[in-house]
Scaffold this motif. Sequence first.
Motif, PDB file in Angstrom:
ATOM      1  N   PHE A 130       0.819  -1.213   0.000  1.00  0.00           N
ATOM      2  CA  PHE A 130       0.000   0.000   0.000  1.00  0.00           C
ATOM      3  C   PHE A 130       0.856   1.268   0.000  1.00  0.00           C
ATOM      4  CE2 PHE A 130      -2.936  -3.230   1.617  1.00  0.00           C
ATOM      5  CZ  PHE A 130      -3.997  -3.024   0.762  1.00  0.00           C
ATOM      6  N   LYS A 173       1.896   1.541  -3.522  1.00  0.00           N
ATOM      7  CA  LYS A 173       0.691   1.431  -4.367  1.00  0.00           C
ATOM      8  C   LYS A 173       0.921   0.437  -5.493  1.00  0.00           C
ATOM      9  CE  LYS A 173      -1.304   5.943  -3.537  1.00  0.00           C
ATOM     10  NZ  LYS A 173      -1.802   7.151  -4.146  1.00  0.00           N
ATOM     11  N   SER A 181       0.945  -1.139 -10.778  1.00  0.00           N
ATOM     12  CA  SER A 181       0.819   0.045  -9.921  1.00  0.00           C
ATOM     13  C   SER A 181      -0.558   0.684 -10.113  1.00  0.00           C
ATOM     14  CB  SER A 181       1.934   1.034 -10.210  1.00  0.00           C
ATOM     15  OG  SER A 181       1.835   1.451 -11.543  1.00  0.00           O
ATOM     16  N   TYR A 182      -1.023   1.337  -9.057  1.00  0.00           N
ATOM     17  CA  TYR A 182      -2.347   1.964  -9.127  1.00  0.00           C
ATOM     18  C   TYR A 182      -2.309   3.338  -8.462  1.00  0.00           C
ATOM     19  CZ  TYR A 182      -2.763   0.724  -4.155  1.00  0.00           C
ATOM     20  OH  TYR A 182      -2.550   0.619  -2.798  1.00  0.00           O
ATOM     21  N   ASP A 183      -3.276   4.156  -8.849  1.00  0.00           N
ATOM     22  CA  ASP A 183      -3.531   5.380  -8.090  1.00  0.00           C
ATOM     23  C   ASP A 183      -4.700   5.166  -7.143  1.00  0.00           C
ATOM     24  OD1 ASP A 183      -1.609   7.335  -9.277  1.00  0.00           O
ATOM     25  OD2 ASP A 183      -2.632   6.685 -11.103  1.00  0.00           O
ATOM     26  N   TYR A 184      -5.711   4.408  -7.652  1.00  0.00           N
ATOM     27  CA  TYR A 184      -6.879   4.073  -6.817  1.00  0.00           C
ATOM     28  C   TYR A 184      -7.171   2.588  -6.984  1.00  0.00           C
ATOM     29  CZ  TYR A 184      -7.361   9.048  -6.469  1.00  0.00           C
ATOM     30  OH  TYR A 184      -7.100  10.360  -6.207  1.00  0.00           O
ATOM     31  N   HIS A 244      -6.000   3.580   4.381  1.00  0.00           N
ATOM     32  CA  HIS A 244      -5.439   4.033   3.093  1.00  0.00           C
ATOM     33  C   HIS A 244      -6.549   4.709   2.281  1.00  0.00           C
ATOM     34  CE1 HIS A 244      -1.922   1.590   3.995  1.00  0.00           C
ATOM     35  NE2 HIS A 244      -2.733   0.580   4.238  1.00  0.00           N
ATOM     36  N   THR A 277      -6.755   5.902  -0.666  1.00  0.00           N
ATOM     37  CA  THR A 277      -6.928   5.611  -2.100  1.00  0.00           C
ATOM     38  C   THR A 277      -7.436   4.182  -2.324  1.00  0.00           C
ATOM     39  OG1 THR A 277      -4.616   4.957  -2.223  1.00  0.00           O
ATOM     40  CG2 THR A 277      -5.123   7.222  -2.870  1.00  0.00           C
ATOM     41  N   VAL A 278      -7.739   3.500  -1.216  1.00  0.00           N
ATOM     42  CA  VAL A 278      -8.181   2.099  -1.311  1.00  0.00           C
ATOM     43  C   VAL A 278      -9.635   1.974  -0.852  1.00  0.00           C
ATOM     44  CG1 VAL A 278      -7.782  -0.251  -0.461  1.00  0.00           C
ATOM     45  CG2 VAL A 278      -5.838   1.267  -0.911  1.00  0.00           C
TER      46      VAL A 278
END
Length: 426
Positions: A89, A92, A102-105, A294, A296-297
Amino acid sequence: METKKIIVLGGGYSGIAAAKAFQKKLGTSSYVEITLIEKNSYHTLLTELHEAAAGRVRPSALRISYDDIFKSHSPNFLLIQDEILNIDFDEKELRSASHCYSYDYLVIATGSRPEFFGIQGVEHYGFKLWSYKEAVVLRDHIHDCFYQASATDSRELRQTLLTFAVAGGGFTGVEMAGELSGYCKALCRKFAVPQEDVSIYLIEAMPSILGNLKSSIIQQAMKYLKKLGVEVLTNCSIQQTSGKKIFLSNDKVIEGTLIWTAGIKGNPYIQKADIDLDHRNRIKSNQFLQSIQHETVFCAGDTISYLYKDKPLPQIVENAMQSGETAALNICHILEGKALQSYEPKFHGSMISIGPLYAVAMIGKTKVTGILATLLKHFVHGHYHFHIGGPMLASEYLKEQFIVKYVDPVISKSSEALDKQVTQFL
Ligand SMILES: Cc1cc2nc3c(=O)[nH]c(=O)nc-3n(C[C@H](O)[C@H](O)[C@H](O)COP(=O)(O)OP(=O)(O)OC[C@H]3O[C@@H](n4cnc5c(N)ncnc54)[C@H](O)[C@@H]3O)c2cc1C
């Protein structure tokens, strides 16, 4: 503008709802990339597993290809088949055995797995019913038991082979026990074994099966189970099993097959990640379905741990679909700079089938039982097929339920292999 990467992890009921909601809201945006990562190449219809486990529908009917679900997807949508083993996390990143994403959200929609409560022998010896493969393994095992029973002269051994104990008197256990009764009758005819040697138990630790339903509905379900030959044991828990022997809290010992439907917990891979979980591996979330740790999760479906109106959210399809949509909507709101929306689910009721011709249901405050409730359940399932895959999938569902004749597994193994398998079971 920098491209934002959104990942939906898990393509079950909630993951599909989230992926579809993202496409609807952001499908034309060039600055967003939407990826659905799922370990299987097909969506599993978990709500119909018991029908395949009891040979009533073909197992293939439980699997829907993602190509059929996302036929006309938006250009910024990507579907990846991979199993995620860990999530970092801080970085990301989602990690599988061979890749890193990889992620932003992120929307975590990885569902649940059976919980065994540390009861000795259950995880090892009990048959589970929480995936396509588990349904097929169980179906084949039941079939093999009848095959072996037909070949033995020992009544004692035959009765052991033909005894099935379904642990857990919740929706899944009741549906499995009801369906099993019909399957056993068909297999008695097929293998010419006496029906009186078959025993089916439904074992529940609480004072009642189907705990949160109205008592009049529970009584009707109990009556119908009895009519099908299912013996319901309440206030009775499983203490341990050593394979053939299942030890109960009332000092009784049942010898036979254990089918475990008594509890669920969040998918175990999540334990390795740095995220706050409750005692059942579910992700602690706020009213926006956002991880409390988190921002963004987001969580959807069975993964959510959140008290809605002071009660845990039910782990059912309606919750999965609605939470998937809310999680997606809230990520869209963040991207658009809008306020987050609280999750306000609307649950319409419960429907529990007990065999192919009978069901009990509560729709709002209305009680429906019998064939009418069965038809209602078919309508709801048919509607789900239509919702995710249009008229083609809905007609496939109806064909499977009403036109394709009863199928049970063809023995493809040699009898030697079967002997070995059943000897191991015993
Ligand atoms: C036998 C049975 C009968 C049921 N009957 C009913 C019913 O009649 N009505 C009802 O409302 N509910 C019923 N339920 C409960 C309902 O099926 C669940 O609440 C629902 O499936 C939850 O949806 P979900 O999206 O959270 O999880 P799921 O539908 O389980 O989807 C999770 C997805 O994540 C994928 N996944 C998991 N881990 C990973 C990973 N590490 N990497 C990649 N992908 C991963 C899985 O392959 C799966 O596709 C039943 C469940 C069972 C097992």
